[in-house]
Design an enzyme around this catalytic site. Structure first.
Site, mmCIF file in Angstrom:
data_model
loop_
_atom_site.group_PDB
_atom_site.id
_atom_site.type_symbol
_atom_site.label_atom_id
_atom_site.label_comp_id
_atom_site.label_asym_id
_atom_site.label_seq_id
_atom_site.Cartn_x
_atom_site.Cartn_y
_atom_site.Cartn_z
ATOM 1 N N GLU A 40 -61.449 26.529 -2.418
ATOM 2 C CA GLU A 40 -61.617 25.257 -3.111
ATOM 3 C C GLU A 40 -63.123 24.996 -3.193
ATOM 4 O OE1 GLU A 40 -59.638 21.837 -1.402
ATOM 5 O OE2 GLU A 40 -60.509 20.535 -2.955
ATOM 6 N N ARG A 269 -56.334 32.073 11.483
ATOM 7 C CA ARG A 269 -57.678 31.824 10.989
ATOM 8 C C ARG A 269 -58.703 32.225 12.038
ATOM 9 N NH1 ARG A 269 -57.638 27.200 8.379
ATOM 10 N NH2 ARG A 269 -59.824 26.734 8.502
ATOM 11 N N LYS A 279 -64.565 22.098 7.074
ATOM 12 C CA LYS A 279 -65.497 21.719 6.011
ATOM 13 C C LYS A 279 -65.949 20.277 6.176
ATOM 14 C CE LYS A 279 -64.135 24.708 2.265
ATOM 15 N NZ LYS A 279 -63.235 24.659 1.119
#
Ligand code: ATP
Ligand code: MG
Length: 558
Positions: A40, A269, A279
């Site tokens: 994104e 992850r 983020k």
């Protein structure tokens, strides 16, 4: 720009994803594989993304398949073109080539709309006017089933008209949403009539003001995968439950309900010690000016690591070392740094830099001009050639390499009445030292043994210590930025206030000297400053600034 990674015949360790792909190819479910990396564009990429990039592009290379770069741009409020550009640059720098042009979920907005209409016509989606609070209340909880929305049984024809009105700007933000009609009692919360579309009067970096309704990730992602012919859609474990919704959407659309449609697989992850990867937190560090920007060399971003001198090869090697699994864990910073050191040890040219300089006068050096010495660029790799260094009457050595009196027998540096070898040059002996009013050494007076260039003393005396130096008249002054962990605790993300565990000494600035050959050093290319660590020239500073890439050995605060 760095070299592109090419397919090779190296046998890679199997993991559960490779097993699935091997089965799918053996069973002819797919003739070849297509993966995608779907960032994104709402921030810069970090080392966790690098893991996903290496996985997706690496599989495509190994299986002679394809990998798309797709911007998952369905939330225009947080996205922009600066991020789009930085992401392209970072993926290319890591050495990967995406198939064709970069793609955008927003390329498919018309299709998403048409598929939403298909679901409405099938009685599988409805426009819901519950407000946020009511929606939450109707959703139930992990222990209690939800309740059906009063709008659930609106007819398809009516829903269609309402959805068209949503698209035409006839409703305010938050007034209504399009929801899938699945199961309000599902044990998976994401299946309790999830939102598919919401109203947002936002300008989009790709589609401008064409749309005022935007699809949700769970609706857009699976359809984008299916449109692009993705075979294996790899994502991180937090999407495990959402796989039900991924499958539900594709199974209910006529174009995609086929055996070779994409399937989602989840892997764990990357979590890295002493840093944060969320983020939101990275944005906060930048916005609160706690770092210099997204590419601050202390940031876990790909651009920060590039600026710090990490190589694409080291980052890809790191991704291989940590492997792929379904187990959540915390990876030690030492694993990343070991990969960086192992690469730089082989590829980095050697040089000398004096970070905390003190002046040395060689009293018996007769000539006024310094002499030139040929030194190897790399002690184990002759092919890298030689560099010119200088020796003369006035030199700099590091303050830590001198003591008036050696503290113990292990001290193999320079002390009064003791000898030491200068790397690539002669043996010198310290005679006396000048000090300033505070007792700091200002000048060390020495003699050198002119018979010891590249050879041991003829009389058989042993000189064990070797220190580095630069000749003073040719040396170039430089700033050194010594970086350390950004946080003082291994898991700062767990701290109540992560800013309170920032390491106040994560950057220490020093001023010293480097060999003249480094005056025009290229940026981002790491050198081994002998005995000091790996450093690369900063890619932003106008003056000569060297960032410490990594220390020579595993250390803390050194
Ligand atoms: P957010 O959703 O908070 O904006 P994100 O880190 O999920 O952030 P995306 O841009 O959605 O960011 O991620 C792109 C891809 O990278 C996704 O497939 C995601 O699963 C993967 N990814 C993100 N963070 C990590 C990580 N720490 N380790 C491995 N893969 C990751
Ligand atoms: Mg995400």
């Amino acid at each position: 720009m760095s070299d592109k990674v090419k397919a090779d015949s190296v046998e890679r360790p199997v993991n559960f994803i490779r097993n699935i792909i091997n089965d799918d190819l053996a069973n002819h479910k797919h003739q070849s594989i297509t993966t995608r990396f779907p960032p994104e564009p709402n921030g810069y990429l970090h080392i966790g993304h690098a893991k996903s990039i290496c996985l997706n592009f690496g599989l495509a290379l190994d299986y002679q398949g394809k990998c798309n770069l797709r911007f998952d741009d369905t939330n225009p409020a947080k996205e922009n073109l600066e991020y789009v550009e930085s992401i392209k640059r970072d993926v290319a720098w890591l050495g990967f080539e995406w198939e064709g042009e970069p793609r955008y979920s927003s390329n498919y907005f018309d299709q998403f709309y048409a598929y939403a209409v298909e679901l409405i016509n099938k009685g599988l989606a409805y426009v819901c006017f519950l407000n946020a609070e009511e929606t939450r209340e109707y959703r139930g909880s992990l222990t209690e089933p939800g309740k059906d929305s009063p709008y659930r049984d609106t007819s398809p024809a009516e829903n269609l008209a309402l959805f068209e009105k949503m698209r035409a700007g006839g409703f305010k933000e938050g007034e209504c949403v399009l929801r899938a009609k699945i199961d309000m009692a599902s044990s998976f919360m994401c299946m309790r009539d999830p939102t598919l579309y919401r109203v947002r009067f936002e300008h989009h970096h790709q589609t401008g003001d064409k749309w005022c309704i935007y699809p949700m990730y769970d609706f857009a992602h699976c359809i984008s995968d299916a449109i692009e012919g993705i075979t294996h859609s790899l994502c991180t474990l937090e999407f495990q439950d959402n796989r039900r919704l991924y499958d539900w959407v594709l199974d209910n659309l006529d174009d995609f309900n086929k055996p070779d449609r994409p399937h989602q697989y989840e892997f764990s992850r990357l979590n890295l010690e002493y840093t944060v990867m969320s983020k939101r937190k990275l944005h906060q560090l930048v916005d609160d000016k706690l770092v210099e920007g997204w590419d601050d060399p202390r940031m876990p971003t790909i651009s920060g690591m590039r600026r710090r001198g990490y190589t694409p090869a080291a980052m890809r090697d790191f991704a291989e070392r940590i492997g792929i699994s379904k187990v959540d864990s915390m990876t030690g910073m030492n694993i990343l740094e070991a990969a960086v050191r192992d690469d730089l040890n082989v590829v980095a040219p050697r040089t000398m830099g004096v970070i905390d300089p003190v002046r040395v006068i060689i009293e018996n050096y007769a000539d006024s001009a310094p002499e030139t010495i040929q030194a190897p660029m790399h002690p184990q790799n002759e092919a890298m050639g030689k560099r010119e260094i200088f020796f003369g009457r006035e030199l700099y050595i590091d303050r830590a390499d001198f003591a008036e009196v050696a503290p113990d027998n292990k001290f193999q540096r320079l002390a009064l009445d003791k000898e030491v070898r200068l790397r690539n040059a002669y043996i010198i002996k310290a005679l006396r030292a000048d000090k300033d009013a505070d007792g700091n050494i200002t000048t060390i007076y020495c003699t050198y043994d002119p018979e010891t260039l590249g050879k041991n003393p003829a009389d058989g005396r042993k000189v064990k210590g070797v220190i580095h130096f630069v000749e003073a008249t040719k040396a170039v002054s430089a700033e050194f930025r010594i970086y350390d962990r950004l946080f003082t605790v291994p898991n700062p993300g767990k701290a109540d206030d992560f800013e309170s565990v920032l390491n106040p000494d994560s950057l220490v600035v020093k001023h010293g000297f480097v060999e003249p050959g480094l005056a025009d050093a290229p940026v981002e290319v790491a050198y081994q400053f002998e005995r000091e660590g790996y450093f690369c020239r900063d890619n932003k500073a106008d003056s000569l600034v060297f960032n410490r890439t990594v220390a020579l050995r595993e250390t803390w605060n050194s």
